[in-house]
Design a protein around this motif. Structure first.
Motif, mmCIF file in Angstrom:
data_model
loop_
_atom_site.group_PDB
_atom_site.id
_atom_site.type_symbol
_atom_site.label_atom_id
_atom_site.label_comp_id
_atom_site.label_asym_id
_atom_site.label_seq_id
_atom_site.Cartn_x
_atom_site.Cartn_y
_atom_site.Cartn_z
ATOM 1 N N CYS A 66 0.824 -1.202 0.009
ATOM 2 C CA CYS A 66 0.093 0.087 0.225
ATOM 3 C C CYS A 66 0.692 1.219 0.161
ATOM 4 O O CYS A 66 0.253 2.311 -0.338
ATOM 5 C CB CYS A 66 -0.809 0.009 1.228
ATOM 6 S SG CYS A 66 -2.366 -1.105 0.941
ATOM 7 N N GLN A 67 2.228 0.913 0.207
ATOM 8 C CA GLN A 67 2.998 2.420 0.191
ATOM 9 C C GLN A 67 2.976 3.178 -1.181
ATOM 10 O O GLN A 67 3.115 2.414 -2.156
ATOM 11 C CB GLN A 67 4.506 2.033 0.564
ATOM 12 C CG GLN A 67 4.868 1.505 1.827
ATOM 13 C CD GLN A 67 4.188 2.584 2.983
ATOM 14 O OE1 GLN A 67 4.474 3.831 2.671
ATOM 15 N NE2 GLN A 67 3.499 2.007 4.019
ATOM 16 N N ASP A 70 -2.482 5.718 -4.338
ATOM 17 C CA ASP A 70 -3.298 6.846 -4.186
ATOM 18 C C ASP A 70 -4.742 6.196 -4.235
ATOM 19 O O ASP A 70 -5.631 6.371 -3.194
ATOM 20 C CB ASP A 70 -3.479 7.703 -5.387
ATOM 21 C CG ASP A 70 -2.299 8.252 -5.877
ATOM 22 O OD1 ASP A 70 -1.829 9.195 -4.928
ATOM 23 O OD2 ASP A 70 -1.428 7.966 -6.660
ATOM 24 N N LYS A 107 -5.390 2.305 5.612
ATOM 25 C CA LYS A 107 -5.512 3.218 6.631
ATOM 26 C C LYS A 107 -4.085 4.041 6.888
ATOM 27 O O LYS A 107 -3.649 5.256 6.792
ATOM 28 C CB LYS A 107 -6.505 3.000 7.590
ATOM 29 C CG LYS A 107 -5.984 3.787 8.913
ATOM 30 C CD LYS A 107 -6.979 3.383 10.221
ATOM 31 C CE LYS A 107 -6.313 2.148 10.853
ATOM 32 N NZ LYS A 107 -5.164 2.352 11.393
ATOM 33 N N ASP A 108 -3.254 2.805 7.199
ATOM 34 C CA ASP A 108 -1.795 3.128 7.716
ATOM 35 C C ASP A 108 -1.147 3.942 6.697
ATOM 36 O O ASP A 108 -0.035 4.819 6.939
ATOM 37 C CB ASP A 108 -1.179 2.149 8.236
ATOM 38 C CG ASP A 108 -1.918 1.329 9.304
ATOM 39 O OD1 ASP A 108 -2.499 2.134 10.040
ATOM 40 O OD2 ASP A 108 -1.675 0.254 9.806
ATOM 41 N N LYS A 110 -2.135 5.811 4.448
ATOM 42 C CA LYS A 110 -2.742 7.084 3.742
ATOM 43 C C LYS A 110 -3.319 7.307 2.532
ATOM 44 O O LYS A 110 -3.103 7.715 1.689
ATOM 45 C CB LYS A 110 -2.028 8.313 4.448
ATOM 46 C CG LYS A 110 -1.701 8.378 5.744
ATOM 47 C CD LYS A 110 -1.345 9.846 6.126
ATOM 48 C CE LYS A 110 -1.129 9.925 7.560
ATOM 49 N NZ LYS A 110 -1.303 8.931 8.532
ATOM 50 N N LYS A 112 -5.637 7.311 -0.476
ATOM 51 C CA LYS A 112 -7.035 8.473 -0.605
ATOM 52 C C LYS A 112 -8.259 7.816 -0.554
ATOM 53 O O LYS A 112 -9.324 8.319 0.011
ATOM 54 C CB LYS A 112 -6.621 9.216 -2.208
ATOM 55 C CG LYS A 112 -5.656 10.205 -2.068
ATOM 56 C CD LYS A 112 -5.582 10.914 -3.412
ATOM 57 C CE LYS A 112 -4.471 11.732 -3.650
ATOM 58 N NZ LYS A 112 -3.649 11.764 -4.754
ATOM 59 N N ARG A 113 -8.486 6.760 -1.292
ATOM 60 C CA ARG A 113 -9.936 6.291 -1.344
ATOM 61 C C ARG A 113 -9.704 4.506 -1.673
ATOM 62 O O ARG A 113 -8.873 4.171 -2.442
ATOM 63 C CB ARG A 113 -10.637 6.608 -2.361
ATOM 64 C CG ARG A 113 -11.959 6.524 -2.390
ATOM 65 C CD ARG A 113 -13.058 7.069 -3.326
ATOM 66 N NE ARG A 113 -13.014 8.493 -2.717
ATOM 67 C CZ ARG A 113 -13.803 9.525 -3.666
ATOM 68 N NH1 ARG A 113 -14.471 9.218 -4.770
ATOM 69 N NH2 ARG A 113 -13.976 10.795 -2.868
ATOM 70 N N TYR A 158 -14.348 4.548 7.262
ATOM 71 C CA TYR A 158 -14.581 5.974 6.766
ATOM 72 C C TYR A 158 -15.126 6.701 8.116
ATOM 73 O O TYR A 158 -14.602 7.879 8.268
ATOM 74 C CB TYR A 158 -15.772 6.100 5.793
ATOM 75 C CG TYR A 158 -15.905 7.540 5.243
ATOM 76 C CD1 TYR A 158 -15.011 8.426 5.095
ATOM 77 C CD2 TYR A 158 -17.434 8.059 5.596
ATOM 78 C CE1 TYR A 158 -15.532 9.617 4.724
ATOM 79 C CE2 TYR A 158 -17.432 9.391 5.121
ATOM 80 C CZ TYR A 158 -16.556 10.135 4.711
ATOM 81 O OH TYR A 158 -16.829 11.623 4.326
ATOM 82 N N TYR A 161 -12.075 6.481 10.984
ATOM 83 C CA TYR A 161 -10.633 6.778 10.675
ATOM 84 C C TYR A 161 -10.602 7.995 9.666
ATOM 85 O O TYR A 161 -9.357 8.440 9.339
ATOM 86 C CB TYR A 161 -9.692 5.688 10.256
ATOM 87 C CG TYR A 161 -9.954 4.395 11.235
ATOM 88 C CD1 TYR A 161 -9.167 4.175 12.489
ATOM 89 C CD2 TYR A 161 -10.463 3.380 10.816
ATOM 90 C CE1 TYR A 161 -9.107 3.402 13.282
ATOM 91 C CE2 TYR A 161 -10.677 2.117 11.866
ATOM 92 C CZ TYR A 161 -10.017 2.120 13.066
ATOM 93 O OH TYR A 161 -9.755 1.171 13.857
ATOM 94 N N LEU A 163 -10.927 7.320 6.380
ATOM 95 C CA LEU A 163 -10.475 6.705 5.101
ATOM 96 C C LEU A 163 -11.598 6.648 4.228
ATOM 97 O O LEU A 163 -12.584 5.955 4.375
ATOM 98 C CB LEU A 163 -9.915 5.110 5.368
ATOM 99 C CG LEU A 163 -9.555 4.367 4.244
ATOM 100 C CD1 LEU A 163 -8.438 5.034 3.356
ATOM 101 C CD2 LEU A 163 -9.364 2.948 4.616
#
Ligand code: UD1
Length: 328
Positions: A66-67, A70, A107-108, A110, A112-113, A158, A161, A163
């Motif tokens: 996930c790093q 977007d 979530k961790d 960050k 976007k969606r 959502y 958190y 997200l």
């Protein structure tokens, strides 16, 4: 250029989404554990995407995947009503636990969606037609429960958190690259490939059950819209994705006879456990909030799908002819 993570990238829907994202010149990172996905679905685009063989239950791997991402299109699942009836724990692990793992990593990192592949099975056997998103869910099968739980987790992440998440309730998706070979395959993939081979398909029940069968390009369009719609319209919400029309299995068989040239009969077998009788979507919320309109109707989608399976069969035949010529 944005980076999209597609889970289930080697599956029918994920691999089609990967092609669509590449077409809009964004970057694709794809993961799959090949439990139902197939390498051949992404073979021709493997050099254009960052593909990693990762299982959704591996949280450490998901954190690294996930790093820098977007948007996420979360398509990975074990997608079958009858399979979930036989193995509810397996369905829950892949479809619920896997989804929660992904949400934590998203979530961790960050992200976007997250756009989630939810399912029309959430409506179950409620008699009201068409089905609209405000209706109380009434899931019948373990698969439907698991997919609905995923929706609730989307909303929860959502609300708790921040997200951004969007759930798209897919109504019986079909099209090229859907696997026809498993006993759990979608009915259209099975029927088309059987009828092209001159084999009789089997309708479970009397064939009056109906579905809002939805061609894959409609799903692609809905996902791209859901990723980019303003948060005020989309975040934390659930949307139907379908065509807003329904057809029963007897009618579908007649249409397929014309398209495939099959001249035989259809068999009838016992009704399937956990089966929903009728399904049809109300699309007003999806149109109003996401600007979604079906882009390919059922009959045109069916025609394109039959052509695709026909080409595949011809390709396989010419390969085997070449092999036997070179052997002799
Ligand atoms: C359900 C969901 C769908 C979800 C899918 C995942 C509903 C209304 N739809 O699809 O959104 O994506 O699970 O698997 O809940 N059939 C036959 N002969 C066959 C195979 C199937 O008659 O050989 C019948 C089934 O009994 C059913 C219909 O065809 O009535 C559709 O079945 P299938 O394609 O498996 O999808 P659903 O279970 O409707």
């Amino acid at each position: 250029m944005a980076t999209y993570l597609i889970t289930g990238a080697a599956g029918f829907i994920g691999s089609s989404l990967a092609r669509a994202v590449l077409k809009q010149r964004d970057q694709v990172r794809g993961i799959d554990n090949f439990s139902t996905g197939k390498r051949e679905n992404i073979e021709e685009i493997l050099d254009q995407i960052d593909f990693r063989e990762v299982d959704l239950l591996d949280l450490d791997a998901l954190h690294s995947v996930c790093q820098g991402v977007d948007y996420i299109f979360h398509e990975a699942a074990i997608p079958s009503v009858p399979k979930s009836v036989l193995d509810p724990l397996g369905s829950n692990r892949a479809n619920v636990d896997g989804t929660v793992h992904l949400l934590i990593a998203a979530k961790d990192a960050k992200v976007k969606r997250v756009v989630y592949a939810a399912s029309s099975s959430a409506y179950g056997d409620t008699p009201t037609l068409p089905k609209h998103e405000e209706m109380v869910a009434n899931p019948l099968s373990p698969y439907a429960v698991a997919k609905l739980a995923g929706e609730y987790y989307m909303k929860s992440f959502y609300r708790c958190y921040g997200l951004e998440t969007v759930s798209l309730r897919y109504f019986n998706i079909f099209g090229p690259r859907q696997d026809p070979t498993s006993p759990y395959s979608g009915v259209l993939a099975k029927f088309i490939t059987q009828m092209l081979k001159g084999q009789a398909p089997t309708i479970f029940g009397d064939g009056t059950q109906s579905r809002d069968f939805t061609y894959i390009e409609n799903v692609i369009s809905a996902n791209l819209l859901a990723a980019k719609a303003p948060a005020s319209e989309a975040a934390g919400r659930v949307f139907n994705v379908a065509t807003g029309t329904r057809v029963d299995l007897n009618e579908t068989f007649q249409l397929l006879k014309k398209l495939t040239g099959y001249e035989g009969q259809v068999n009838y077998g016992p009704e399937r456990a956990g089966d929903v009788k009728h399904s049809l979507a109300d699309l007003s919320r999806t149109q109003g909030h996401l600007g979604y309109r079906p882009v390919v109707n059922f009959e045109e989608g069916l025609r394109r799908t039959v052509e695709w399976y026909r080409e595949q069969a011809q390709g396989a035949e010419s390969c085997s002819n070449q092999a036997s010529v070179s052997r002799s």
